[in-house]
Design a protein around this motif. Structure first.
Motif, PDB file in Angstrom:
ATOM      1  N   LEU A  44     -15.242  26.061  72.176  1.00  0.00           N
ATOM      2  CA  LEU A  44     -16.239  25.021  71.816  1.00  0.00           C
ATOM      3  C   LEU A  44     -17.453  25.588  71.725  1.00  0.00           C
ATOM      4  N   SER A  45     -18.360  25.313  70.519  1.00  0.00           N
ATOM      5  CA  SER A  45     -19.614  25.872  70.129  1.00  0.00           C
ATOM      6  C   SER A  45     -20.613  24.618  70.205  1.00  0.00           C
ATOM      7  N   THR A 104      -6.210  20.322  71.287  1.00  0.00           N
ATOM      8  CA  THR A 104      -6.106  21.432  70.677  1.00  0.00           C
ATOM      9  C   THR A 104      -5.382  22.458  71.578  1.00  0.00           C
ATOM     10  N   ALA A 105      -4.134  23.039  71.433  1.00  0.00           N
ATOM     11  CA  ALA A 105      -3.543  23.987  71.827  1.00  0.00           C
ATOM     12  C   ALA A 105      -3.367  23.690  73.424  1.00  0.00           C
ATOM     13  N   GLY A 106      -3.124  22.232  73.570  1.00  0.00           N
ATOM     14  CA  GLY A 106      -2.800  22.053  75.180  1.00  0.00           C
ATOM     15  C   GLY A 106      -3.980  21.866  76.061  1.00  0.00           C
ATOM     16  N   ARG A 107      -5.208  21.788  75.192  1.00  0.00           N
ATOM     17  CA  ARG A 107      -6.561  21.488  75.811  1.00  0.00           C
ATOM     18  C   ARG A 107      -6.917  20.314  75.419  1.00  0.00           C
ATOM     19  N   ARG A 108      -7.709  19.393  76.184  1.00  0.00           N
ATOM     20  CA  ARG A 108      -8.498  18.190  75.809  1.00  0.00           C
ATOM     21  C   ARG A 108      -9.799  18.305  76.041  1.00  0.00           C
ATOM     22  N   VAL A 109     -10.648  17.920  74.852  1.00  0.00           N
ATOM     23  CA  VAL A 109     -12.136  17.726  75.061  1.00  0.00           C
ATOM     24  C   VAL A 109     -12.396  16.401  74.801  1.00  0.00           C
ATOM     25  N   VAL A 110     -13.352  15.798  75.338  1.00  0.00           N
ATOM     26  CA  VAL A 110     -13.712  14.529  74.956  1.00  0.00           C
ATOM     27  C   VAL A 110     -15.232  14.561  74.760  1.00  0.00           C
ATOM     28  N   PHE A 111     -15.652  13.731  73.806  1.00  0.00           N
ATOM     29  CA  PHE A 111     -17.146  13.870  73.201  1.00  0.00           C
ATOM     30  C   PHE A 111     -17.535  12.279  73.190  1.00  0.00           C
ATOM     31  N   SER A 122     -26.719  16.294  66.406  1.00  0.00           N
ATOM     32  CA  SER A 122     -25.550  16.579  66.740  1.00  0.00           C
ATOM     33  C   SER A 122     -24.623  17.396  65.973  1.00  0.00           C
ATOM     34  N   HIS A 123     -23.986  18.417  66.541  1.00  0.00           N
ATOM     35  CA  HIS A 123     -23.124  19.225  65.870  1.00  0.00           C
ATOM     36  C   HIS A 123     -22.293  19.996  67.018  1.00  0.00           C
ATOM     37  N   PHE A 124     -21.027  19.576  67.059  1.00  0.00           N
ATOM     38  CA  PHE A 124     -20.055  20.580  67.926  1.00  0.00           C
ATOM     39  C   PHE A 124     -18.954  21.057  67.405  1.00  0.00           C
ATOM     40  N   LEU A 125     -18.665  22.346  67.365  1.00  0.00           N
ATOM     41  CA  LEU A 125     -17.455  23.085  66.470  1.00  0.00           C
ATOM     42  C   LEU A 125     -16.435  23.293  67.702  1.00  0.00           C
ATOM     43  N   VAL A 126     -15.130  22.894  67.329  1.00  0.00           N
ATOM     44  CA  VAL A 126     -13.843  23.331  68.004  1.00  0.00           C
ATOM     45  C   VAL A 126     -12.964  24.160  67.067  1.00  0.00           C
ATOM     46  N   GLU A 127     -12.934  25.335  67.853  1.00  0.00           N
ATOM     47  CA  GLU A 127     -12.000  26.371  66.655  1.00  0.00           C
ATOM     48  C   GLU A 127     -10.927  26.801  67.761  1.00  0.00           C
ATOM     49  N   HIS A 128      -9.779  26.846  66.859  1.00  0.00           N
ATOM     50  CA  HIS A 128      -8.631  27.419  67.373  1.00  0.00           C
ATOM     51  C   HIS A 128      -7.960  28.274  66.409  1.00  0.00           C
ATOM     52  N   ALA A 138     -21.352  20.757  86.008  1.00  0.00           N
ATOM     53  CA  ALA A 138     -22.069  20.212  84.886  1.00  0.00           C
ATOM     54  C   ALA A 138     -23.273  21.065  84.425  1.00  0.00           C
ATOM     55  N   VAL A 139     -22.858  21.363  83.106  1.00  0.00           N
ATOM     56  CA  VAL A 139     -23.915  22.456  82.397  1.00  0.00           C
ATOM     57  C   VAL A 139     -24.715  22.074  81.261  1.00  0.00           C
ATOM     58  N   VAL A 140     -25.732  22.265  81.270  1.00  0.00           N
ATOM     59  CA  VAL A 140     -26.761  22.110  79.967  1.00  0.00           C
ATOM     60  C   VAL A 140     -26.449  23.287  78.996  1.00  0.00           C
ATOM     61  N   PRO A 141     -25.969  23.460  78.058  1.00  0.00           N
ATOM     62  CA  PRO A 141     -25.511  24.628  77.228  1.00  0.00           C
ATOM     63  C   PRO A 141     -26.882  24.949  76.445  1.00  0.00           C
ATOM     64  N   ARG A 142     -26.860  26.002  76.004  1.00  0.00           N
ATOM     65  CA  ARG A 142     -27.780  26.583  75.041  1.00  0.00           C
ATOM     66  C   ARG A 142     -27.418  26.373  73.695  1.00  0.00           C
ATOM     67  N   LEU A 143     -28.259  26.457  72.580  1.00  0.00           N
ATOM     68  CA  LEU A 143     -28.081  26.249  71.393  1.00  0.00           C
ATOM     69  C   LEU A 143     -27.399  27.287  70.838  1.00  0.00           C
ATOM     70  N   GLY A 144     -26.171  27.194  70.202  1.00  0.00           N
ATOM     71  CA  GLY A 144     -25.314  28.416  69.776  1.00  0.00           C
ATOM     72  C   GLY A 144     -24.336  28.859  70.646  1.00  0.00           C
ATOM     73  N   GLU A 145     -24.393  28.399  72.102  1.00  0.00           N
ATOM     74  CA  GLU A 145     -23.555  28.925  72.885  1.00  0.00           C
ATOM     75  C   GLU A 145     -22.007  28.412  72.509  1.00  0.00           C
ATOM     76  N   ARG A 146     -21.247  29.487  73.002  1.00  0.00           N
ATOM     77  CA  ARG A 146     -19.716  29.151  72.743  1.00  0.00           C
ATOM     78  C   ARG A 146     -19.065  29.465  74.108  1.00  0.00           C
ATOM     79  N   VAL A 147     -18.104  28.263  74.423  1.00  0.00           N
ATOM     80  CA  VAL A 147     -17.423  28.338  75.871  1.00  0.00           C
ATOM     81  C   VAL A 147     -15.905  28.170  75.577  1.00  0.00           C
ATOM     82  N   ARG A 148     -14.973  28.642  76.367  1.00  0.00           N
ATOM     83  CA  ARG A 148     -13.536  28.510  76.263  1.00  0.00           C
ATOM     84  C   ARG A 148     -13.488  27.074  76.818  1.00  0.00           C
ATOM     85  N   LEU A 149     -12.063  26.481  76.288  1.00  0.00           N
ATOM     86  CA  LEU A 149     -11.739  25.187  76.671  1.00  0.00           C
ATOM     87  C   LEU A 149     -10.710  25.560  77.575  1.00  0.00           C
ATOM     88  N   GLY A 150     -10.652  25.670  78.816  1.00  0.00           N
ATOM     89  CA  GLY A 150      -9.884  25.924  79.790  1.00  0.00           C
ATOM     90  C   GLY A 150      -9.424  27.646  79.757  1.00  0.00           C
TER      91      GLY A 150
END
Length: 465
Positions: free
Chosen positions: A11-12, A180-187, A23-29, A453-465
């Motif tokens: 998730l980016s 995606t790929a067995g992970r669930r993210v809610v917006f 608002s823009h959030f990218l999920v890649e797999h 609970a995290v406040v992300p940075r602009l452009g930050e990428r994190v793994r979903l699980g």
């Protein structure tokens, strides 16, 4: 950003970080790229400039966009994406698609109009000034929409699917559940309130690995509404011979303002003076609400029919032509004018403000959140002059802020919504709020619910699980 996605879902955070817009959030797999939200930046000039910067990845490489709702800060960048090569689908509810068409066409019209004015009057440093996109770009965007029903599971790519559930913010607004790929993210998108007079409350969040939650009001509570504030404000303004100007978002907010004005006029709490709605977009949005009522939409409260019927009996003068709007810049008699946009960032209300702010008999009623850098925020904070169309205008009119009309959940309501989940998320990412609001909500979620609970940075990428 490379053309090949990661082997594990990532998730980016490409927007709405330390701000309530864009608002823009990218999920890649692997080879699948899903963009959740395609919002326009508004407010501060440094934020608006981001709309013109190259997008962090090739729009042509995005497989699909998913929208939570039709407000400009969530859908307003879509035509630019299409202009730059996006060819995928846009998944949202049918009401979001209908309202987005209205919002995007109006956005393009205003951008074209602003560019023309800037070139004619010379107040822009750009030669020539250009719109971010035009009406042709919007018409090329609309065929990409693929409306779906709440709860319907939609495949977006290998091992990737999405479903939507009600968010209660505006008609059609959704919480996005992406797997995606067995992970669930809610917006969360923008969360509504249980007290909305037309819409039902947001559905509880499902169990998930990650929750991306808004924090517009993450550091505050909605005060107990003052039932007399609008009535006393309107009455004293009319008595001194002035007019009341109400900047209101065309989608949902105008409907709520008109409902309250109807109630006050019927009860005799305010004088029956001429009431103008100077927003073709708001009138079009109101018809979408009425159509939802005719269709028996489950989003609407059981008593919504009575409220919308009351609007039908309200004596409103609808202003459609530019000439009629110009005549309202200096009304010849005390009246009430409801016009977009809600934060006075553009539209017809800016012209009304330019002419009416210098007159101390008048009053401007702000009806919701005013983002940093907007004229609405400047007025709310007591500015004695504001800049419009290349020149400064003195502020002598009375300024009143009525928070009763907010359709955003406050901090208590957000925490309550998260705690109502069948099981708490592994990680919460707090976005779509000014930095102090996001950090306050993250701190509270950590303290009260023992969440990461995290406040992300602009452009930050994190793994979903």
């Amino acid at each position: 950003m490379s053309d090949r996605g990661p082997e594990r879902p990532v998730l980016s955070f490409l927007g709405a970080v330390a701000t309530v817009t864009g608002s823009h959030f990218l999920v890649e797999h692997r080879d699948t790229r899903i963009l959740v939200e395609a919002g326009l930046y508004q407010g501060l000039a440094e934020l608006r400039r981001r709309n013109w910067e190259p997008f962090p990845l090739s729009p042509a490489s995005i497989d699909a966009v998913v929208l939570t709702h039709a407000h400009l800060d969530h859908c307003g960048y879509l035509p630019r994406l299409v202009k730059e090569g996006f060819a995928g689908t846009v998944t949202c509810t049918d009401h979001t698609a209908a309202l987005a068409g209205i919002v995007l066409r109006d956005s393009a019209h205003l951008q074209e109009e602003d560019a023309q004015d800037a070139n004619r009057l010379g107040w822009s440093k750009h030669r020539p000034a250009l719109p971010l996109y035009d009406r042709d770009d919007v018409e090329r965007t609309m065929p990409h929409f693929r409306p779906v029903a709440f709860g319907q599971v939609v495949d977006l790519g290998p091992e990737t699917a999405v479903r939507l559930q009600p968010a209660g913010h505006i008609l059609g607004s959704s919480v996005v559940v992406l797997e995606t790929a067995g992970r669930r993210v809610v917006f969360s998108g923008d969360l509504g309130r249980a007290s909305h007079p037309l819409l039902g409350p947001p559905a509880p969040p499902p169990a998930c690995d990650a929750l991306v939650v808004e924090s517009t009001y993450g550091d505050r509570h909605h005060p107990i509404p003052d039932p007399d504030l609008l009535a006393t404000t309107v009455t004293r303004t009319i008595r001194r011979g002035g007019s009341v100007l109400i900047p209101a978002f065309a989608v949902d907010r105008t409907e709520l303002v008109l409902l309250e004005l109807s109630r006050l006029m019927v009860s005799g709490a305010i004088p029956r003076v001429p009431l103008y709605v100077d927003s073709p977009m708001a009138l079009a949005a109101l018809e979408v609400y009425r159509q939802a009522l005719r269709e028996g939409s489950a989003e609407l409260r059981a008593d919504a029919a009575e409220s919308l019927d009351a609007l039908g009996g309200l004596a409103v003068t609808t202003v459609t032509s530019a000439a009629e709007s110009i005549a309202l810049n200096r009304p010849s008699h005390p009246c009430i004018i409801v016009s977009a946009s809600g934060m006075a960032t553009g539209g017809r209300v800016v012209h009304h403000l330019e002419h009416q702010l210098p007159d101390p008999r008048n009053c401007v009623v702000l009806t919701g959140y005013q983002a940093e850098g907007t004229r609405g925020r400047q007025l709310a904070e007591g500015a004695r002059q504001v800049k419009m169309h290349g020149r400064y205008v003195p502020v002598r009119a009375e300024i009143v802020q009525d928070v009763e009309f907010s359709a955003h959940a406050d901090a208590d309501e957000i925490v309550g919504w998260i705690s109502s989940a069948e099981s708490l998320p592994r990680t919460v990412y707090v976005v779509h709020g000014e930095e102090h609001a996001a950090q306050a909500l993250a701190t509270r979620l950590s303290r009260e619910l023992d969440l990461c609970a995290v406040v992300p940075r602009l452009g930050e990428r994190v793994r979903l699980g």
